[in-house]
Design a protein around this motif. Structure first.
Motif, PDB file in Angstrom:
ATOM      1  N   LYS A  92       0.992  -1.006  -0.010  1.00  0.00           N
ATOM      2  CA  LYS A  92      -0.030   0.001  -0.064  1.00  0.00           C
ATOM      3  C   LYS A  92       0.848   1.354   0.126  1.00  0.00           C
ATOM      4  O   LYS A  92       0.553   2.148  -0.632  1.00  0.00           O
ATOM      5  N   TRP A 191      -3.709   1.162  -5.770  1.00  0.00           N
ATOM      6  CA  TRP A 191      -3.215   0.096  -4.889  1.00  0.00           C
ATOM      7  C   TRP A 191      -4.696  -0.668  -4.568  1.00  0.00           C
ATOM      8  O   TRP A 191      -4.722  -1.734  -4.443  1.00  0.00           O
ATOM      9  N   SER A 192      -5.767   0.146  -3.989  1.00  0.00           N
ATOM     10  CA  SER A 192      -6.861  -0.425  -3.775  1.00  0.00           C
ATOM     11  C   SER A 192      -7.652  -1.592  -4.323  1.00  0.00           C
ATOM     12  O   SER A 192      -8.160  -2.455  -3.805  1.00  0.00           O
TER      13      SER A 192
END
Length: 294
Positions: A92, A191-192
């Motif tokens: 993350k 990233w999510s």
């Protein structure tokens, strides 16, 4: 009155030979291996070990390598190999978690080249620059593509034109290649929903992905390689009867994707042209309305 009937040679696909006489049926699990490939010594064509298939846990591999063979086409001079997907993942906070460089054809030799007609280079991801580099003979080759996106519903894998997916053609006679993946922002902004990027060469007709999530568990894809007998043209190869690969009722054709030649059954015949008497007649004849069908 004398009635003359022409004999029709009919082929039965079940009777077409796939391996040399004197060799047991070349099987690895349920996978049947056609000559000039083979499992046992004396049951595959020279040069030594080029066409050898090894069998481990009922899985066929090209010679003694780790290249898993899924299909062999004698007529077209093609072999399909399952090759790994390059993967580049981040945490993350943008820390790289996996290597970004992969060499996928180390161990293959100059007798096999990536089919430029049947494969393409693909890259999947929303923050990635992908490159493929390799050799065409002794010349270096490099190309690549960029894909990006901001939201998961933007991804367009069907057209694969740069929005979460990009693709490019590859050249003829590419014998070895490696792939590299890079990222502008280490996937921090995406990233999510997209922590990883992927790159691979793949058989174009088999590319049917529709969502980024599908690549999470994809570890290998089919890649078609061209093969040929030797490096000589038909004109040269035919002069050496001891090593010439084309048998009865067959013709020699120069390989167009690469150097060397292939054998094909003559018109009216079908079967395996590399096996003595391997091309069987498919003609049928009739007499005054009498049809003899195969």
């Amino acid at each position: 009155m004398i009635l003359i009937i022409e004999v029709a040679f009919c082929s039965n696909n079940n009777s077409i030979p796939t391996h040399l006489s004197g060799c047991k049926k070349q099987l690895c699990g349920d996978f049947e291996i056609p000559y000039p490939f083979g499992l046992d010594k004396g049951c595959f064509m020279d040069p030594p070990y080029l066409f050898q298939i090894s069998c481990t846990d009922s899985t066929p591999y090209l010679f003694s390598s780790a290249f898993n063979v899924s299909k062999i086409t004698v007529v077209d001079g093609e072999v399909t190999i399952m090759l790994a997907v390059a993967k580049d993942c981040y945490s993350k906070d943008g820390k790289q978690l996996t290597p970004d460089v992969s060499d996928f054809t180390q161990g293959l030799n100059e007798f096999f080249s990536v089919s430029f007609l049947r494969n393409k280079f693909y890259s999947i991801g929303c923050d990635n620059l992908a490159t493929i580099n390799g050799y065409r003979g002794d010349k270096n080759y490099t190309t690549g593509c960029i894909s990006s996106c901001s939201y998961p519903n933007e991804v367009d894998l069907k057209s694969c034109s740069g929005v979460g997916c990009c693709q490019t053609s590859i050249p003829s006679q590419l014998t070895k290649y490696g792939m590299m993946l890079g990222s502008n922002d280490n996937h921090r902004s995406v990233w999510s929903f997209n922590p990883c990027s992927y790159a691979f060469v793949m058989q174009e007709t088999e590319f049917k992905f529709s969502r980024l999530e599908e690549f999470t568990n994809v570890s290998s894809v089919p890649v078609i390689f061209d093969w040929a007998v030797g490096f000589d043209s038909c004109q040269v190869a035919e002069k050496n009867k001891a090593t010439y690969g084309c048998k009865e009722n067959s013709v020699c054709v120069n390989s167009t994707p690469r150097r060397g030649y292939l054998c094909r059954c003559s018109e009216g015949f079908e079967g395996n042209p590399y096996i003595p008497n391997g091309c069987l007649g498919t003609q049928f004849s009739g007499l005054k309305g009498l049809l003899i069908a195969c």
